[in-house]
Design a protein around this motif. Structure first.
Motif, PDB file in Angstrom:
ATOM      1  N   VAL A 198     -12.631  12.761  -5.997  1.00  0.00           N
ATOM      2  CA  VAL A 198     -12.248  12.151  -7.419  1.00  0.00           C
ATOM      3  C   VAL A 198     -10.331  11.559  -6.577  1.00  0.00           C
ATOM      4  O   VAL A 198     -10.070  10.644  -7.031  1.00  0.00           O
ATOM      5  CB  VAL A 198     -11.798  13.609  -7.497  1.00  0.00           C
ATOM      6  CG1 VAL A 198     -10.394  13.156  -9.159  1.00  0.00           C
ATOM      7  CG2 VAL A 198     -13.024  14.037  -8.689  1.00  0.00           C
ATOM      8  N   PHE A 199     -10.002  11.958  -5.459  1.00  0.00           N
ATOM      9  CA  PHE A 199      -8.956  11.716  -4.152  1.00  0.00           C
ATOM     10  C   PHE A 199      -8.730  10.390  -3.871  1.00  0.00           C
ATOM     11  O   PHE A 199      -7.558   9.357  -4.997  1.00  0.00           O
ATOM     12  CB  PHE A 199      -8.038  12.815  -4.287  1.00  0.00           C
ATOM     13  CG  PHE A 199      -7.038  13.841  -5.452  1.00  0.00           C
ATOM     14  CD1 PHE A 199      -6.104  13.471  -5.764  1.00  0.00           C
ATOM     15  CD2 PHE A 199      -7.592  15.385  -4.773  1.00  0.00           C
ATOM     16  CE1 PHE A 199      -6.341  14.747  -6.802  1.00  0.00           C
ATOM     17  CE2 PHE A 199      -6.889  15.702  -5.408  1.00  0.00           C
ATOM     18  CZ  PHE A 199      -6.079  15.382  -6.111  1.00  0.00           C
ATOM     19  N   GLN A 207      -8.299   4.034  -5.633  1.00  0.00           N
ATOM     20  CA  GLN A 207      -8.809   2.760  -5.749  1.00  0.00           C
ATOM     21  C   GLN A 207      -8.392   2.638  -6.971  1.00  0.00           C
ATOM     22  O   GLN A 207      -8.113   1.304  -7.064  1.00  0.00           O
ATOM     23  CB  GLN A 207     -10.437   3.115  -5.497  1.00  0.00           C
ATOM     24  CG  GLN A 207     -10.515   3.563  -4.058  1.00  0.00           C
ATOM     25  CD  GLN A 207      -9.554   2.502  -2.803  1.00  0.00           C
ATOM     26  OE1 GLN A 207     -10.046   1.170  -2.866  1.00  0.00           O
ATOM     27  NE2 GLN A 207      -9.444   3.574  -2.115  1.00  0.00           N
ATOM     28  N   VAL A 208      -8.278   3.319  -7.900  1.00  0.00           N
ATOM     29  CA  VAL A 208      -7.743   3.150  -9.521  1.00  0.00           C
ATOM     30  C   VAL A 208      -6.973   3.033  -9.828  1.00  0.00           C
ATOM     31  O   VAL A 208      -6.157   1.398 -10.761  1.00  0.00           O
ATOM     32  CB  VAL A 208      -9.507   3.395 -10.524  1.00  0.00           C
ATOM     33  CG1 VAL A 208     -11.137   3.008  -9.976  1.00  0.00           C
ATOM     34  CG2 VAL A 208      -8.808   4.676 -10.560  1.00  0.00           C
ATOM     35  N   LEU A 209      -6.355   3.473  -9.021  1.00  0.00           N
ATOM     36  CA  LEU A 209      -5.053   3.811  -9.934  1.00  0.00           C
ATOM     37  C   LEU A 209      -4.060   2.397  -9.497  1.00  0.00           C
ATOM     38  O   LEU A 209      -3.712   2.448  -8.177  1.00  0.00           O
ATOM     39  CB  LEU A 209      -4.520   4.735  -9.813  1.00  0.00           C
ATOM     40  CG  LEU A 209      -4.661   6.510 -10.457  1.00  0.00           C
ATOM     41  CD1 LEU A 209      -3.737   7.334  -9.787  1.00  0.00           C
ATOM     42  CD2 LEU A 209      -4.036   6.106 -11.243  1.00  0.00           C
ATOM     43  N   THR A 211       0.529  15.602  -4.955  1.00  0.00           N
ATOM     44  CA  THR A 211       1.165  14.852  -3.677  1.00  0.00           C
ATOM     45  C   THR A 211       0.985  13.077  -3.699  1.00  0.00           C
ATOM     46  O   THR A 211       1.910  12.222  -3.729  1.00  0.00           O
ATOM     47  CB  THR A 211       1.804  14.793  -2.692  1.00  0.00           C
ATOM     48  OG1 THR A 211       2.261  16.810  -2.734  1.00  0.00           O
ATOM     49  CG2 THR A 211       2.978  14.322  -1.670  1.00  0.00           C
ATOM     50  N   TYR A 212       0.123  13.061  -3.275  1.00  0.00           N
ATOM     51  CA  TYR A 212      -0.869  11.530  -2.573  1.00  0.00           C
ATOM     52  C   TYR A 212      -0.423  10.859  -3.638  1.00  0.00           C
ATOM     53  O   TYR A 212      -0.367   9.542  -3.985  1.00  0.00           O
ATOM     54  CB  TYR A 212      -2.256  11.721  -2.076  1.00  0.00           C
ATOM     55  CG  TYR A 212      -3.310  11.100  -2.051  1.00  0.00           C
ATOM     56  CD1 TYR A 212      -3.022   9.607  -1.309  1.00  0.00           C
ATOM     57  CD2 TYR A 212      -4.199  11.158  -3.527  1.00  0.00           C
ATOM     58  CE1 TYR A 212      -3.863   8.378  -1.175  1.00  0.00           C
ATOM     59  CE2 TYR A 212      -5.442   9.467  -3.295  1.00  0.00           C
ATOM     60  CZ  TYR A 212      -4.724   8.844  -2.324  1.00  0.00           C
ATOM     61  OH  TYR A 212      -5.804   7.077  -1.692  1.00  0.00           O
ATOM     62  N   ILE A 213      -1.178  11.312  -5.376  1.00  0.00           N
ATOM     63  CA  ILE A 213      -1.032  10.802  -6.634  1.00  0.00           C
ATOM     64  C   ILE A 213       0.348  10.762  -7.201  1.00  0.00           C
ATOM     65  O   ILE A 213       0.234  10.321  -8.160  1.00  0.00           O
ATOM     66  CB  ILE A 213      -2.023  10.645  -7.399  1.00  0.00           C
ATOM     67  CG1 ILE A 213      -1.776  11.945  -7.744  1.00  0.00           C
ATOM     68  CG2 ILE A 213      -3.566  10.452  -6.753  1.00  0.00           C
ATOM     69  CD1 ILE A 213      -2.797  12.348  -9.041  1.00  0.00           C
ATOM     70  N   LYS A 214       1.678  11.169  -6.424  1.00  0.00           N
ATOM     71  CA  LYS A 214       3.105  10.523  -6.991  1.00  0.00           C
ATOM     72  C   LYS A 214       3.329  12.046  -8.088  1.00  0.00           C
ATOM     73  O   LYS A 214       3.564  11.111  -9.088  1.00  0.00           O
ATOM     74  CB  LYS A 214       3.360   9.712  -7.558  1.00  0.00           C
ATOM     75  CG  LYS A 214       3.642   8.724  -6.331  1.00  0.00           C
ATOM     76  CD  LYS A 214       3.577   7.308  -5.274  1.00  0.00           C
ATOM     77  CE  LYS A 214       3.679   6.865  -4.414  1.00  0.00           C
ATOM     78  NZ  LYS A 214       2.520   6.275  -3.822  1.00  0.00           N
TER      79      LYS A 214
END
Length: 357
Positions: A36-37, A42-44, A325-328
């Motif tokens: 999922v992450f 890729q999509v954000l 944290t990775y997707i902020k």
């Protein structure tokens, strides 16, 4: 043929109702969370095609992002050590809320006996005791910390086993006592400047080594020793365990002592890693440790679960925290999401119990 006859009395076993090992379910969930992450990266739009676990910039010798993998493992290792003890308490149908403050109290006490006398040629400005407590062999602060943990665990276990105080209340009271000890020990001031041998305990990837080593030891203990069999027996049916000859009171005290000693050791590793001890250490650690155990398949009603499941639960927590944290994701949303995940894990545990019943 779906059914196979086993034993006597016409009993049958339906192969279609066999369950996968719970640990395998958790491992599959871990893979799905990672996927999922990866997809979100890729999509954000603001992520610009970044990868969560893979190296897309040729910075490492492997295809994986070694820096992120190390962060994920390191951030769960110390709490994971606590979770190993919490797992054993929950298997006996108990709970331990005192482990977080115990980490702070042990860190303050152990660091006080692990200080070096001279800092850059000058007397240690953070010295708690005199020269007699400086530059001691590393075994001294470690032993003092573990003995303190054993004392706290013995008190917890005595209240639960002999005075019949509910584990939640007994350990909640000890939660406040340990936090008070941490604040009182050096008047709330940090304790710093340990010896090099003490700093080695938590240096580099040593917290991960301790976590995995202790996990392997207690997995074997719970699975193959009398201690483990009695622990599961008490959690499954305490009265039946007592009637079968198990000294339930003594065993509960032992379980709480082991859990507190593991929390104390986590405090030693944490203070060693940061080369300092502060009274505010260990905040929410007890909750995250319980969450790791529950996500790992430990039943809150006792009698079921494994150390392997707890290790996988710790990895799930680590991946989720690192992924947020990775997707902020804002810190406040992270806490809310983690709370929702813990509730979902408990709901799933209740559903599993009803299904098996």
């Amino acid at each position: 043929m779906a059914n196979a006859s086993l034993g006597t009395g016409g009993l049958t076993f339906d192969k279609s109702k066999r369950h996968w090992p719970n640990e395998l379910n958790i491992f599959l969930a871990l893979i799905i969370i990672v996927a999922v992450f990866e997809i979100l990266g890729q999509v954000l739009p603001y992520m610009r095609g970044q990868s969560f676990l893979f190296d897309t910039n040729d910075r490492f010798d492997t295809i994986f992002n070694e820096a992120r993998l190390q962060i994920i493992i390191l951030q769960v290792a110390i709490i994971g050590i606590i979770a190993l003890g919490v797992t054993q308490v929950i298997v006996t149908a108990g709970i331990d809320l005192s482990s977080g403050p115990l980490v702070a109290a042990t860190a303050m006490i152990a660091m006080s006996f692990a200080q070096t006398e001279l800092v850059n040629g000058n007397p240690n400005p953070k010295a708690v005791f005199g020269a007699w407590a400086m530059d001691l062999p590393v075994v001294v602060p470690v032993a003092i910390g573990l003995l303190f943990g054993a004392l706290i665990g013995g008190i917890n276990g005595t209240f639960v086993a002999y005075f019949r105080i509910p584990p939640f209340i007994a350990t909640l009271g000890m939660f406040l006592i340990c936090r008070g000890i941490a604040l009182w020990w050096s008047s709330g001031q940090p304790v710093s400047f340990p010896t090099e041998s003490y700093k080695f305990i938590g240096s580099g990837m040593m917290p991960v080594v301790w976590f995995l080593l202790l996990a392997a030891v207690f997995q074997l203990i719970l699975k193959y020793t009398v201690y483990g069999k009695h622990t599961y027996a008490i959690g499954s049916n305490e009265e039946a365990a007592r009637m079968s000859g198990i000294n339930v009171r003594r065993h509960k005290v032992m379980v709480y002592m082991i859990a507190s000693m593991l929390a104390a050791f986590a405090g030693i590793v944490l203070s060693s890693k940061g080369a300092t001890a502060q009274a505010g250490m260990g905040e929410f650690y007890e909750l995250f440790a319980i969450a790791m155990a529950v996500i790992g398949g430990i039943s809150l009603t006792g009698g079921r679960g494994s150390i392997i499941g707890t290790v996988l639960g710790a990895m799930v927590i680590g991946v989720i925290r690192s992924g947020f944290t990775y997707i902020k994701l804002d810190g406040s949303y992270q806490l809310m999401a983690m709370g929702g995940i813990i509730i979902a894990a408990v709901v799933l545990d209740q559903y599993r119990q009803r299904s098996r019943a």
